[in-house]
Enzyme design. Structure first.
Site, PDB file in Angstrom:
ATOM      1  CE  LYS A  83      -4.226  -2.076   1.710  1.00  0.00           C
ATOM      2  NZ  LYS A  83      -3.866  -3.508   1.875  1.00  0.00           N
TER       3      LYS A  83
HETATM    4  C1  PLP Z   1      -4.551  -4.552   1.243  1.00  0.00           C
HETATM    5  C2  PLP Z   1      -3.794  -5.833   1.176  1.00  0.00           C
HETATM    6  C3  PLP Z   1      -4.159  -6.852   0.267  1.00  0.00           C
HETATM    7  C4  PLP Z   1      -5.390  -6.774  -0.615  1.00  0.00           C
HETATM    8  O1  PLP Z   1      -5.267  -5.786  -1.589  1.00  0.00           O
HETATM    9  P1  PLP Z   1      -6.493  -5.364  -2.517  1.00  0.00           P
HETATM   10  O2  PLP Z   1      -5.959  -4.289  -3.367  1.00  0.00           O
HETATM   11  O3  PLP Z   1      -7.569  -4.907  -1.595  1.00  0.00           O
HETATM   12  O4  PLP Z   1      -6.903  -6.544  -3.275  1.00  0.00           O
HETATM   13  C5  PLP Z   1      -3.364  -7.987   0.213  1.00  0.00           C
HETATM   14  N1  PLP Z   1      -2.278  -8.128   1.002  1.00  0.00           N
HETATM   15  C6  PLP Z   1      -1.901  -7.187   1.892  1.00  0.00           C
HETATM   16  C7  PLP Z   1      -0.709  -7.420   2.743  1.00  0.00           C
HETATM   17  C8  PLP Z   1      -2.636  -6.004   2.005  1.00  0.00           C
HETATM   18  O5  PLP Z   1      -2.248  -5.067   2.886  1.00  0.00           O
END
Ligand code: PLP
Length: 466
Positions: free
Chosen positions: A112
């Site tokens: 993220k």
């Molecule tokens: C947010 C997150 C996901 C899922 O991502 P999306 O974009 O919502 O599909 C998967 N793994 C981790 C570690 C995350 O923080």
């Protein structure tokens, strides 16, 4: 570039307004009116570029006249300089033609950061120009909150309030939020669960009267278009590193809200040769159930070892449904209104089209742990539980051994020590050196009752110019 709503009724907006808006006024999500398309020749010419320059080439068409080229270049250089690996998104090989792309080299150790480090800078740039201020209000069950706080900590025109359920997030995750200090950073622990937090955020966006018109709310969850945009880049990066665009690639993506994998679908539409996209879910598998049986149906939430993928509905899936319905906003609106009441299906030929675009798999906690252990025993390489789900799904769904299979590595294993312990391994994942003192840092947060009036009153009286 203009952006339109997936439900067809809200006005089209330019990049700046899309950045500052969460949901469209008709309840839909914003998508670009048209996508840029790159020729193989052009993509080939990007081979060997530093990550931030590749990011400029991929993203600038989405931004265009909103930000001058040089300013955007500089912003990207600053954004990706904070990552703790020179390559920003390095590849690690697991087996012949099988790879993990490490997307956890940013400040909060999850993918993220790729989007939220940029989003903070974009917001501040646009707000400075407009002489405006926003309050970011978000709910988190883990990774989003810390990435958003890190992304906004140096913003002059943004106050950020992150709600987390009191005593219900992991200690690493809580400390990653509460040990970041700044007069624009506000952590609120709500005496309730994640759904309570999310409901308060949603209601506050719907009625912003508590801010008395002095500022406005902005969203940092993955409904914000800028987050998707930033995630398109690393698909190009991985492909170019492994011989693309002159060979096609397969990607497996651990998925919750369908944001990260939707970015891969866009990369393909923009001209990158991708022959397979695997949706990898945990037991909260609404997407896998839809892909395998054409039934989109909410079920109760299950708590798993991969908490960042614990969801009941996948908000970004609406963006794919929009394309599957020939960009007919009215049809999407009707479908999603029905989906809020019970299970729905789409016309068979549309569903068959979706199945051509994606494969899918669901991986339970047991298989997650088995995969963590197996990869460690094979390679002495430790996967976090989310990435392990991606690797398991990649191996289960693989179509062609000659095509490189790349699993997106979404988090660092040290964020999820419980899953590593549950896998039966005796190793303890170490935090990277810049976070080694996390457990010694001072924490700051305010505990509030599960009561929206109290939370809103806190926000109204604590933002910078209140
Ligand atoms: C947010 C997150 C996901 C899922 O991502 P999306 O974009 O919502 O599909 C998967 N793994 C981790 C570690 C995350 O923080």
């Amino acid at each position: 570039m203009r952006y339109i709503s997936t439900r067809g009724e809200a006005p089209a907006l330019g990049f700046e307004d899309v950045l500052l808006t969460g949901l469209a006024s008709d309840g839909g999500l914003y998508v670009p009116e048209s996508l840029p398309h790159f020729s193989l020749e052009e993509i080939r010419s990007w081979r060997g570029l530093p990550y931030s320059q590749l990011a400029f080439n991929v993203m600038y068409p989405f931004v265009d006249d909103a930000i001058p080229e040089d300013d955007f270049r500089q912003m990207l250089e600053e954004t990706y300089a904070v990552f703790n690996h020179k390559a920003v998104a390095p590849l690690v090989q697991l087996d012949t033609n099988e790879w993990v792309q490490e997307l956890f080299r940013g400040p909060t150790l999850a993918f993220k950061d790729f989007a939220l480090q940029l989003l903070g800078r974009l917001l501040d740039y646009v707000l400075e120009k407009r002489n405006q201020h926003v309050v970011i209000m978000g709910a988190t069950s883990g990774d989003t909150g810390s990435a958003a706080i890190e992304g906004c900590r140096r913003c002059k025109h943004v106050d950020i309030f992150i709600l987390h359920p009191h005593e219900r997030v992991s200690e690493v995750q809580r400390r990653q939020m509460t040990t970041v200090h700044g007069d624009n950073i506000h952590n609120i622990a709500v005496r309730g669960n994640f759904d309570d937090c999310q409901r308060m955020v949603k209601e506050s966006f719907g009625n912003q009267g508590f801010l008395s018109g002095k500022t406005q709310l902005a969203a940092v969850n993955s409904i914000n278009w800028a987050r998707i945009m930033a995630q398109i880049v690393y698909y190009f990066e991985a492909s170019l590193a492994l011989g693309g665009p002159d060979r096609s690639m397969a990607f497996s993506v651990p998925t919750g809200n369908f944001g990260d994998i939707f970015a891969g679908y866009l990369a393909k539409k923009m001209g990158l040769p991708i022959s397979q996209l695997v949706i990898a879910t945990n037991r909260n598998d609404i997407l896998h159930r839809f892909m395998s049986g054409n039934r989109y149906e909410q079920r109760t939430l299950e708590h798993t070892l991969s908490p960042s993928m614990d969801i009941m509905v996948s908000s970004n899936f609406e963006r794919l449904l929009f394309d599957l319905h020939g960009r007919d906003g009215e049809a999407v609106k009707a479908l999603l209104e029905d989906a809020a009441k019970g299970p729905v299906s789409i016309e068979d030929y549309r569903w068959k089209h979706a199945r051509k675009l994606f494969d899918s798999d669901t991986v339970d906690d047991q298989a997650t742990c088995d995969t963590i252990r197996e990869i460690y025993e094979q390679n002495e390489y430790l996967l976090d539980p989310h990435t392990a789900i991606g690797v398991r799904a990649a191996r289960n769904c693989r179509r062609d051994d000659k095509v490189p299979m790349i699993t997106l590595g979404t988090a660092h294993p040290a964020k999820f020590p419980d899953a590593i312990a549950a896998s039966g391994l005796a190793v303890k994942p170490e935090l990277p050196s810049h976070m080694a003192d996390l457990f010694d840092r001072e924490e700051r947060y305010t505990v509030l009752d599960n009561n929206i009036a109290g939370v809103q009153e806190f926000i109204a009286s604590h933002w910078k110019n209140a």
